[in-house]
Design a protein around this motif. Sequence first.
Motif, PDB file in Angstrom:
ATOM      1  N   ARG A 183       4.483 -17.062 -13.440  1.00  0.00           N
ATOM      2  CA  ARG A 183       3.080 -16.977 -13.811  1.00  0.00           C
ATOM      3  C   ARG A 183       2.804 -15.610 -14.406  1.00  0.00           C
ATOM      4  N   ILE A 184       1.635 -15.451 -14.965  1.00  0.00           N
ATOM      5  CA  ILE A 184       1.210 -14.162 -15.489  1.00  0.00           C
ATOM      6  C   ILE A 184       0.444 -13.446 -14.388  1.00  0.00           C
ATOM      7  N   MET A 185       0.889 -12.237 -14.077  1.00  0.00           N
ATOM      8  CA  MET A 185       0.202 -11.418 -13.084  1.00  0.00           C
ATOM      9  C   MET A 185      -0.697 -10.434 -13.826  1.00  0.00           C
ATOM     10  N   ARG A 186      -1.936 -10.346 -13.398  1.00  0.00           N
ATOM     11  CA  ARG A 186      -2.842  -9.347 -13.954  1.00  0.00           C
ATOM     12  C   ARG A 186      -2.730  -8.086 -13.115  1.00  0.00           C
ATOM     13  N   LEU A 187      -3.323  -7.000 -13.584  1.00  0.00           N
ATOM     14  CA  LEU A 187      -3.177  -5.704 -12.945  1.00  0.00           C
ATOM     15  C   LEU A 187      -3.526  -5.706 -11.459  1.00  0.00           C
ATOM     16  N   PRO A 188      -4.627  -6.311 -11.020  1.00  0.00           N
ATOM     17  CA  PRO A 188      -4.912  -6.284  -9.578  1.00  0.00           C
ATOM     18  C   PRO A 188      -3.802  -6.907  -8.728  1.00  0.00           C
ATOM     19  N   GLN A 189      -3.159  -7.949  -9.230  1.00  0.00           N
ATOM     20  CA  GLN A 189      -2.049  -8.572  -8.509  1.00  0.00           C
ATOM     21  C   GLN A 189      -0.833  -7.650  -8.472  1.00  0.00           C
ATOM     22  N   VAL A 190      -0.578  -6.949  -9.583  1.00  0.00           N
ATOM     23  CA  VAL A 190       0.548  -6.019  -9.640  1.00  0.00           C
ATOM     24  C   VAL A 190       0.306  -4.862  -8.681  1.00  0.00           C
ATOM     25  N   LEU A 191      -0.911  -4.347  -8.671  1.00  0.00           N
ATOM     26  CA  LEU A 191      -1.253  -3.254  -7.766  1.00  0.00           C
ATOM     27  C   LEU A 191      -1.091  -3.684  -6.316  1.00  0.00           C
ATOM     28  N   ALA A 192      -1.571  -4.875  -5.991  1.00  0.00           N
ATOM     29  CA  ALA A 192      -1.465  -5.374  -4.616  1.00  0.00           C
ATOM     30  C   ALA A 192      -0.009  -5.603  -4.221  1.00  0.00           C
ATOM     31  N   GLY A 193       0.799  -6.097  -5.148  1.00  0.00           N
ATOM     32  CA  GLY A 193       2.195  -6.396  -4.847  1.00  0.00           C
ATOM     33  C   GLY A 193       3.065  -5.167  -4.688  1.00  0.00           C
ATOM     34  N   THR A 194       2.726  -4.088  -5.402  1.00  0.00           N
ATOM     35  CA  THR A 194       3.560  -2.888  -5.370  1.00  0.00           C
ATOM     36  C   THR A 194       3.008  -1.812  -4.443  1.00  0.00           C
ATOM     37  N   GLY A 195       1.711  -1.811  -4.232  1.00  0.00           N
ATOM     38  CA  GLY A 195       1.085  -0.746  -3.459  1.00  0.00           C
ATOM     39  C   GLY A 195       0.831   0.505  -4.278  1.00  0.00           C
ATOM     40  N   PHE A 196       1.112   0.447  -5.568  1.00  0.00           N
ATOM     41  CA  PHE A 196       0.901   1.584  -6.458  1.00  0.00           C
ATOM     42  C   PHE A 196      -0.472   1.503  -7.112  1.00  0.00           C
ATOM     43  N   GLY A 197      -0.897   2.611  -7.678  1.00  0.00           N
ATOM     44  CA  GLY A 197      -2.135   2.658  -8.443  1.00  0.00           C
ATOM     45  C   GLY A 197      -1.865   2.390  -9.914  1.00  0.00           C
ATOM     46  N   ARG A 198      -2.952   2.168 -10.654  1.00  0.00           N
ATOM     47  CA  ARG A 198      -2.862   1.847 -12.078  1.00  0.00           C
ATOM     48  C   ARG A 198      -2.090   2.915 -12.859  1.00  0.00           C
ATOM     49  N   ALA A 199      -2.450   4.174 -12.668  1.00  0.00           N
ATOM     50  CA  ALA A 199      -1.815   5.247 -13.436  1.00  0.00           C
ATOM     51  C   ALA A 199      -0.309   5.308 -13.184  1.00  0.00           C
ATOM     52  N   TRP A 200       0.106   5.090 -11.941  1.00  0.00           N
ATOM     53  CA  TRP A 200       1.536   5.159 -11.624  1.00  0.00           C
ATOM     54  C   TRP A 200       2.294   3.980 -12.228  1.00  0.00           C
ATOM     55  N   ILE A 201       1.693   2.801 -12.222  1.00  0.00           N
ATOM     56  CA  ILE A 201       2.322   1.632 -12.860  1.00  0.00           C
ATOM     57  C   ILE A 201       2.573   1.932 -14.335  1.00  0.00           C
ATOM     58  N   TYR A 202       1.562   2.462 -15.019  1.00  0.00           N
ATOM     59  CA  TYR A 202       1.713   2.756 -16.442  1.00  0.00           C
ATOM     60  C   TYR A 202       2.708   3.892 -16.686  1.00  0.00           C
ATOM     61  N   GLU A 203       2.774   4.862 -15.793  1.00  0.00           N
ATOM     62  CA  GLU A 203       3.769   5.936 -15.903  1.00  0.00           C
ATOM     63  C   GLU A 203       5.176   5.361 -15.744  1.00  0.00           C
ATOM     64  N   LEU A 204       5.370   4.492 -14.753  1.00  0.00           N
ATOM     65  CA  LEU A 204       6.678   3.858 -14.563  1.00  0.00           C
ATOM     66  C   LEU A 204       7.063   3.016 -15.777  1.00  0.00           C
ATOM     67  N   MET A 205       6.107   2.304 -16.357  1.00  0.00           N
ATOM     68  CA  MET A 205       6.382   1.521 -17.566  1.00  0.00           C
ATOM     69  C   MET A 205       6.812   2.441 -18.702  1.00  0.00           C
ATOM     70  N   LYS A 206       6.124   3.564 -18.859  1.00  0.00           N
ATOM     71  CA  LYS A 206       6.446   4.514 -19.919  1.00  0.00           C
ATOM     72  C   LYS A 206       7.867   5.058 -19.755  1.00  0.00           C
ATOM     73  N   ARG A 207       8.271   5.294 -18.520  1.00  0.00           N
ATOM     74  CA  ARG A 207       9.622   5.790 -18.221  1.00  0.00           C
ATOM     75  C   ARG A 207      10.688   4.702 -18.371  1.00  0.00           C
ATOM     76  N   GLY A 208      10.266   3.450 -18.414  1.00  0.00           N
ATOM     77  CA  GLY A 208      11.216   2.343 -18.452  1.00  0.00           C
ATOM     78  C   GLY A 208      11.686   1.930 -17.075  1.00  0.00           C
ATOM     79  N   ASP A 209      10.931   2.340 -16.039  1.00  0.00           N
ATOM     80  CA  ASP A 209      11.306   2.060 -14.653  1.00  0.00           C
ATOM     81  C   ASP A 209      10.505   0.921 -14.025  1.00  0.00           C
TER      82      ASP A 209
END
Length: 68
Positions: free
Chosen positions: A11-37
């Motif tokens: 399924r497609i996960m939207r940001l609130p689901q990703v945040l809930a699943g990882t325990g990370f905040g929005r800025a950190w998710i985008y930082e990890l994406m930028k790093r390729g992690d």
Amino acid sequence: MSTTVHKQARRIMRLPQVLAGTGFGRAWIYELMKRGDFPQAHKIGARAVGWDSLEVEAWIAQQLGEVA
């Protein structure tokens, strides 16, 4: 004793689901994406992005040491 494996449907996960699943905040998710992690978001509309649930779940499993 039997072990039941529950595989969730893709399924497609939207940001609130990703945040809930990882325990990370929005800025950190985008930082990890930028790093390729972290799995990259996919454009799903004019002003919307989402993540592939299988990619996010695989990333979570890897962080928990469930995947080699």
